[in-house]
Scaffold this motif. Structure first.
Motif, mmCIF file in Angstrom:
data_model
loop_
_atom_site.group_PDB
_atom_site.id
_atom_site.type_symbol
_atom_site.label_atom_id
_atom_site.label_comp_id
_atom_site.label_asym_id
_atom_site.label_seq_id
_atom_site.Cartn_x
_atom_site.Cartn_y
_atom_site.Cartn_z
ATOM 1 N N UNK A 73 0.824 -1.196 0.000
ATOM 2 C CA UNK A 73 0.000 0.000 0.000
ATOM 3 C C UNK A 73 0.862 1.251 0.000
ATOM 4 N N UNK A 74 1.989 1.192 0.749
ATOM 5 C CA UNK A 74 2.883 2.346 0.795
ATOM 6 C C UNK A 74 3.409 2.669 -0.592
ATOM 7 N N UNK A 75 3.898 1.647 -1.308
ATOM 8 C CA UNK A 75 4.452 1.874 -2.650
ATOM 9 C C UNK A 75 3.377 2.374 -3.599
ATOM 10 N N UNK A 76 2.180 1.815 -3.520
ATOM 11 C CA UNK A 76 1.100 2.259 -4.392
ATOM 12 C C UNK A 76 0.772 3.720 -4.117
ATOM 13 N N UNK A 77 0.647 4.074 -2.847
ATOM 14 C CA UNK A 77 0.305 5.455 -2.491
ATOM 15 C C UNK A 77 1.403 6.414 -2.931
ATOM 16 N N UNK A 78 2.640 5.984 -2.834
ATOM 17 C CA UNK A 78 3.748 6.848 -3.268
ATOM 18 C C UNK A 78 3.716 7.063 -4.778
ATOM 19 N N UNK A 79 3.403 6.008 -5.519
ATOM 20 C CA UNK A 79 3.394 6.104 -6.985
ATOM 21 C C UNK A 79 2.086 6.643 -7.547
ATOM 22 N N UNK A 80 1.017 6.600 -6.757
ATOM 23 C CA UNK A 80 -0.304 7.073 -7.191
ATOM 24 C C UNK A 80 -0.915 7.930 -6.080
ATOM 25 N N UNK A 81 -0.400 9.137 -5.875
ATOM 26 C CA UNK A 81 -0.914 9.942 -4.763
ATOM 27 C C UNK A 81 -2.391 10.321 -4.921
ATOM 28 N N UNK A 82 -2.896 10.291 -6.148
ATOM 29 C CA UNK A 82 -4.313 10.581 -6.397
ATOM 30 C C UNK A 82 -4.867 9.467 -7.278
ATOM 31 N N UNK A 83 -5.991 8.911 -6.891
ATOM 32 C CA UNK A 83 -6.663 7.931 -7.731
ATOM 33 C C UNK A 83 -8.155 8.040 -7.473
ATOM 34 N N UNK A 97 -8.282 0.477 1.240
ATOM 35 C CA UNK A 97 -7.191 -0.476 1.001
ATOM 36 C C UNK A 97 -7.615 -1.560 0.027
ATOM 37 N N UNK A 98 -8.837 -2.033 0.153
ATOM 38 C CA UNK A 98 -9.349 -3.039 -0.764
ATOM 39 C C UNK A 98 -9.389 -2.505 -2.194
ATOM 40 N N UNK A 99 -9.823 -1.254 -2.348
ATOM 41 C CA UNK A 99 -9.834 -0.639 -3.686
ATOM 42 C C UNK A 99 -8.417 -0.564 -4.234
ATOM 43 N N UNK A 100 -7.473 -0.167 -3.391
ATOM 44 C CA UNK A 100 -6.076 -0.069 -3.830
ATOM 45 C C UNK A 100 -5.564 -1.429 -4.266
ATOM 46 N N UNK A 101 -5.848 -2.470 -3.475
ATOM 47 C CA UNK A 101 -5.420 -3.816 -3.850
ATOM 48 C C UNK A 101 -6.009 -4.242 -5.190
ATOM 49 N N UNK A 102 -7.276 -3.945 -5.409
ATOM 50 C CA UNK A 102 -7.890 -4.352 -6.674
ATOM 51 C C UNK A 102 -7.313 -3.549 -7.841
ATOM 52 N N UNK A 103 -7.026 -2.273 -7.631
ATOM 53 C CA UNK A 103 -6.393 -1.463 -8.684
ATOM 54 C C UNK A 103 -4.994 -1.987 -8.958
ATOM 55 N N UNK A 104 -4.277 -2.309 -7.882
ATOM 56 C CA UNK A 104 -2.915 -2.828 -8.021
ATOM 57 C C UNK A 104 -2.898 -4.125 -8.821
ATOM 58 N N UNK A 105 -3.840 -4.994 -8.560
ATOM 59 C CA UNK A 105 -3.846 -6.284 -9.250
ATOM 60 C C UNK A 105 -4.198 -6.140 -10.731
ATOM 61 N N UNK A 106 -4.925 -5.067 -11.089
ATOM 62 C CA UNK A 106 -5.275 -4.847 -12.495
ATOM 63 C C UNK A 106 -4.149 -4.179 -13.277
#
Length: 176
Positions: A1-11, A56-65
Motif C-alpha cells: 500500500x505504501x508503494x502504491x500510495x507513493x506512486x499514485x498519490x491521487x486515484x 485499502x481493498x480498492x487499492x489492492x484491486x487497482x494494483x492487481x489490475x
C-alpha cells in the motif's frame, strides 16, 4: 500500500465506494455528537478502520489490475515490511532482517532509505512504538508484561525506549 500510495498519490474511487465512505463519515459525525454514548471512541475507531479497509481493498484491486513491475529495490522494501510486520515483537536488529533477505545490512539500509525515505530502524521503531501505544492504551496488562511480550530485556529498558521515541514514559502515556 505504501508503494502504491507513493506512486499514485491521487486515484479515483468507484462511486459505490465513495458513497460508502461518505455514508460512514456521516455516521461518524452522528456518533461524535452522542456525548452520552459510553463507547463513542471505540465506535469511531471501528468506523475509521472500516473506511481504511475499504480504501485499502480498492487499492489492492487497482494494483492487481495494473501490470506495473516493481523494481528490485521495491521488492526488497515489500519483503522487508512483511518481515517487520511479522517479527517486530521479537526482532529489532537490522542485521537480522538483512540475513533473512540474504543481503548485507548496508545494502538493506541504502535500499530501504532510497525507496521510502526512512531507514530500516525508523520502520522497525515505528512498528514497535505503535504496538506499545496500542497495548498501553487498550489493555490492562502491566508495563512489565508488555515489556516481556515485546522482547525487551526489562521494564526499565522499555521505559527508556518509549520515552526516547514518544517523549513521555509509558505510565504518563497511559494516563494521558
Amino acid at each position: 500500500l505504501f508503494l502504491f500510495a507513493r506512486n499514485h498519490p491521487v486515484f479515483s474511487l468507484p462511486e459505490d465506494k465513495a458513497s460508502f465512505i461518505r455514508h460512514t463519515l456521516t455516521c461518524m459525525k452522528q456518533k461524535m455528537d452522542e456525548t452520552d454514548n459510553h463507547f463513542r471512541r471505540e465506535m469511531m475507531q471501528s468506523m475509521f478502520l472500516t473506511m481504511v479497509y475499504e480504501v485499502s481493498n480498492v487499492i489492492y484491486s487497482v494494483q492487481s489490475r495494473t501490470s506495473e513491475h516493481n523494481t528490485r529495490a521495491e521488492e526488497i522494501f515489500t519483503k522487508f515490511i512483511l518481515l517487520v510486520e511479522n517479527n517486530f515483537r521479537t526482532e529489532r536488529r537490522v542485521s537480522w532482517y538483512s540475513e533473512q533477505l540474504c543481503i548485507s545490512p548496508k545494502y538493506l539500509s541504502e535500499t530501504i532509505k532510497n525507496v521510502s525515505k526512512r531507514t530500516p530502524n525508523e520502520w522497525i521503531d515505528a512498528y514497535v512504538t505503535m504496538e506499545l501505544r496500542m497495548l498501553l492504551r487498550n489493555t490492562q496488562r502491566s508495563i512489565k508484561e508488555i515489556a516481556q511480550s515485546l522482547n525487551f530485556s526489562n521494564q526499565s529498558f522499555l521505559g527508556k525506549y518509549f520515552k526516547e521515541h514518544v517523549g513521555m514514559s509509558p505510565s504518563e502515556y497511559r494516563r494521558s
